[in-house]
Design a protein around this motif. Structure first.
Motif, PDB file in Angstrom:
ATOM      1  N   SER A 291       0.835  -1.206   0.000  1.00  0.00           N
ATOM      2  CA  SER A 291       0.000   0.000   0.000  1.00  0.00           C
ATOM      3  C   SER A 291       0.867   1.252   0.000  1.00  0.00           C
ATOM      4  O   SER A 291       0.528   2.260  -0.642  1.00  0.00           O
ATOM      5  N   LEU A 292       2.010   1.203   0.703  1.00  0.00           N
ATOM      6  CA  LEU A 292       2.920   2.349   0.698  1.00  0.00           C
ATOM      7  C   LEU A 292       3.473   2.582  -0.715  1.00  0.00           C
ATOM      8  O   LEU A 292       3.568   3.730  -1.172  1.00  0.00           O
ATOM      9  N   ALA A 293       3.819   1.491  -1.409  1.00  0.00           N
ATOM     10  CA  ALA A 293       4.315   1.621  -2.792  1.00  0.00           C
ATOM     11  C   ALA A 293       3.274   2.317  -3.655  1.00  0.00           C
ATOM     12  O   ALA A 293       3.597   3.203  -4.461  1.00  0.00           O
ATOM     13  N   ALA A 294       2.006   1.936  -3.469  1.00  0.00           N
ATOM     14  CA  ALA A 294       0.932   2.554  -4.249  1.00  0.00           C
ATOM     15  C   ALA A 294       0.780   4.029  -3.882  1.00  0.00           C
ATOM     16  O   ALA A 294       0.664   4.899  -4.748  1.00  0.00           O
ATOM     17  N   GLU A 295       0.824   4.311  -2.602  1.00  0.00           N
ATOM     18  CA  GLU A 295       0.672   5.704  -2.105  1.00  0.00           C
ATOM     19  C   GLU A 295       1.742   6.611  -2.713  1.00  0.00           C
ATOM     20  O   GLU A 295       1.462   7.742  -3.105  1.00  0.00           O
ATOM     21  N   GLY A 297       3.478   6.043  -5.463  1.00  0.00           N
ATOM     22  CA  GLY A 297       3.671   5.889  -6.908  1.00  0.00           C
ATOM     23  C   GLY A 297       5.014   5.261  -7.224  1.00  0.00           C
ATOM     24  O   GLY A 297       5.689   5.649  -8.181  1.00  0.00           O
ATOM     25  N   ALA A 298       5.414   4.270  -6.412  1.00  0.00           N
ATOM     26  CA  ALA A 298       6.698   3.598  -6.640  1.00  0.00           C
ATOM     27  C   ALA A 298       6.702   2.934  -8.014  1.00  0.00           C
ATOM     28  O   ALA A 298       5.658   2.523  -8.521  1.00  0.00           O
ATOM     29  N   VAL A 299       7.891   2.827  -8.602  1.00  0.00           N
ATOM     30  CA  VAL A 299       7.980   2.174  -9.911  1.00  0.00           C
ATOM     31  C   VAL A 299       7.765   0.678  -9.742  1.00  0.00           C
ATOM     32  O   VAL A 299       7.189   0.019 -10.620  1.00  0.00           O
ATOM     33  N   SER A 300       8.184   0.115  -8.593  1.00  0.00           N
ATOM     34  CA  SER A 300       7.923  -1.305  -8.340  1.00  0.00           C
ATOM     35  C   SER A 300       7.807  -1.561  -6.845  1.00  0.00           C
ATOM     36  O   SER A 300       8.344  -0.811  -6.028  1.00  0.00           O
ATOM     37  N   ALA A 318      -2.722   1.678  -8.657  1.00  0.00           N
ATOM     38  CA  ALA A 318      -1.676   2.694  -8.812  1.00  0.00           C
ATOM     39  C   ALA A 318      -0.717   2.397  -9.962  1.00  0.00           C
ATOM     40  O   ALA A 318       0.153   3.208 -10.269  1.00  0.00           O
ATOM     41  N   GLY A 319      -0.871   1.227 -10.595  1.00  0.00           N
ATOM     42  CA  GLY A 319       0.016   0.893 -11.711  1.00  0.00           C
ATOM     43  C   GLY A 319       1.449   0.622 -11.276  1.00  0.00           C
ATOM     44  O   GLY A 319       2.394   0.863 -12.026  1.00  0.00           O
ATOM     45  N   VAL A 320       1.624   0.093 -10.052  1.00  0.00           N
ATOM     46  CA  VAL A 320       2.961  -0.275  -9.566  1.00  0.00           C
ATOM     47  C   VAL A 320       3.273  -1.696 -10.057  1.00  0.00           C
ATOM     48  O   VAL A 320       2.442  -2.588  -9.912  1.00  0.00           O
ATOM     49  N   VAL A 321       4.452  -1.897 -10.645  1.00  0.00           N
ATOM     50  CA  VAL A 321       4.830  -3.244 -11.088  1.00  0.00           C
ATOM     51  C   VAL A 321       5.201  -4.084  -9.867  1.00  0.00           C
ATOM     52  O   VAL A 321       5.974  -3.647  -9.001  1.00  0.00           O
TER      53      VAL A 321
END
Ligand SMILES: [Zn+2]
Length: 458
Positions: A291-295, A297-300, A318-321
């Motif tokens: 969820s943090l990656a999505a928040e 906008g992490a690339v992966s 969020a389109g995170v790989v």
């Protein structure tokens, strides 16, 4: 370079290199497609991962390191100007891939390439039932790599990285991500990143660098993760950013390592210094790394073996790989593989990587990772190929150049000794890669007892 320019060029002069008669050519260049001049390119998400644009009797034409034509062999040959009066194709080099399958060069999106020292004794200890803390007490674990890496010179680190890149190239990897994080002090972190840069400049394989100062808390901080993080963000990160030797930043967000709040702080600071965020997320406990990656906008978001279903849905939104690392689970003799099927069903773009490191994943073979993805995580062969090429390239910011076989992209592709895409995961325990072409140069050659042909940057 646009498609029309490239097609025009191929008609004027013969190609430098032609690959013909691939039993199957997996282009991985299917939807999302270009629409009327608008480039809607990106990783393939969810069910779209199963359409990898296979061409039977496939061919590729290459000029100056770039793909200038792709199609069936009759199509590509009909567009290829003849080199002499006989009407034969004029390309200087021809690879006949009859009976074999051609893929984009593998992109290994998560490795700890640069380090010194070995840890095979830990694997033997684990066979005897030793747990992580037993290994740590015996002087093993990440701290043993820390000690060896801190005492290694730049020359030694470059030599180790070059040797591993040779092995990766022989196994079909043409682009690799490499993290720092075995120094955990400014000098060694910088030296690791410099070694990755020098290796990339000297070797055919492209190396993409990630700063991972927040990998563990070094012994001199005596478990004070707040104090160490403060040092990383106020001193190490600015030093890395100033040298411009990393593109991404990463943090080990895990219970007992760095909390979600600390990880948020680390990645936000990285973003402020121009580094794009990646995250070791929800590997052991579902603490909310996905969820943090999505928040942010992490690339992966990487690992994800314990990710919650809400975490998975947030990655899709969020389109995170999601970079999955089944070789780590395998090496640790665990059953806890990431829920690849749940992620694909939720519409996530899934990528695969080796997580190559001396402690928990000593493999450099992406075809082995593809085998595990299929046999342990129930991915289809097409999904696994998409995950190891196109989606992996997007996970490290190289989707516009690598990971697909299409006009205008770098001519990075491999010939595997399998009759079809569906056969690739079942090459268990052997290296199916026979030929490797990097930026239009054949760097690994199977014929005539060849092997590795080139150790220089192209
Ligand atoms: Zn890792």
């Amino acid at each position: 370079m646009t498609m029309s320019v490239c097609t025009e060029t191929v008609r004027e002069r013969p190609s430098d290199l032609l690959l013909i008669h691939a039993a199957e050519l997996a282009t991985c260049s299917s939807a999302p497609r270009r629409h009327a001049g608008h480039d809607s390119d990106g990783p393939l998400c969810g069910a779209a991962m199963r359409d990898i644009g296979i061409i039977r009797d496939g061919a590729i034409a290459v000029r100056s390191g770039v793909i200038v034509d792709v199609g069936t062999t009759p199509e590509v040959l009909s567009r290829e100007p003849s080199g002499d009066a006989s009407g034969a194709p004029g390309a200087t080099q021809v690879i006949d891939a009859s009976g074999r399958t051609v893929f984009p060069g593998f992109v290994d999106a998560h490795t700890h390439l640069v380090y010194a020292g070995e840890r095979y004794r830990e694997h033997v200890m684990r066979l005897g039932g030793a747990k992580y803390l037993d290994i740590l007490a015996a002087g093993g674990g990440i701290l043993s790599t820390l000690t060896s890496t801190r005492s290694a010179s730049l020359t030694e680190l470059v030599a180790g990285a070059m040797k591993r890149l040779d092995t990766m190239l022989l196994h079909g990897t043409t682009t690799v991500e490499a993290k720092s994080g075995y120094g955990l002090d400014i000098d060694t972190e910088l030296r690791q990143l410099q070694a990755a840069k020098l290796a990339s400049e000297a070797h055919p394989v492209d190396v993409v660098s990630t700063f991972m100062g927040a990998h563990a808390v070094p012994p001199e901080f005596k478990g004070d993760s707040e104090g160490y993080l403060d040092f990383v963000l106020s001193e190490a990160l600015p030093a890395v950013a100033e040298q411009g030797i990393a593109e991404f930043c990463d943090v080990f967000c895990e219970e007992g390592v760095f909390s979600v709040e600390q990880s948020r702080q680390a990645l936000r600071a990285g973003i402020e210094h121009g580094l794009r965020p990646k995250i070791h997320a929800d590997e052991i406990f579902p603490i909310g790394g996905a969820s943090l990656a999505a928040e942010l906008g992490a690339v992966s978001a990487d690992h994800l073996a314990a990710a919650s279903s809400e975490g998975i849905r947030s990655l899709a939104r969020a389109g995170v790989v999601a970079v999955l690392l089944p070789a780590t689970v395998f090496t640790l003799m665990s059953e806890a593989y990431a829920d690849a099927r749940g992620m694909i069903d939720a519409g996530v773009a899934v990528a695969l990587a080796t997580d190559f490191n001396p402690g928990t994943s000593p493999t450099m073979s992406m075809s082995f990772v593809i085998t595990l993805a299929c046999l342990q995580m129930r991915m289809t062969p097409a999904e696994a190929v998409c995950a190891a090429t196109r989606n992996a390239a997007w996970a490290i910011g190289r989707g516009d150049r690598a990971g697909t076989i299409q006009v205008g992209r770098d001519a990075d592709f491999i010939v595997c000794d399998v009759p079809a895409v569906d056969a690739l995961p079942f090459s268990v325990g052997v290296n199916p890669v026979r030929d490797v072409v990097k930026r239009g140069v054949r760097v690994v050659k199977s014929a005539g007892g060849g092997g590795l042909l080139c150790r220089s940057r192209i």
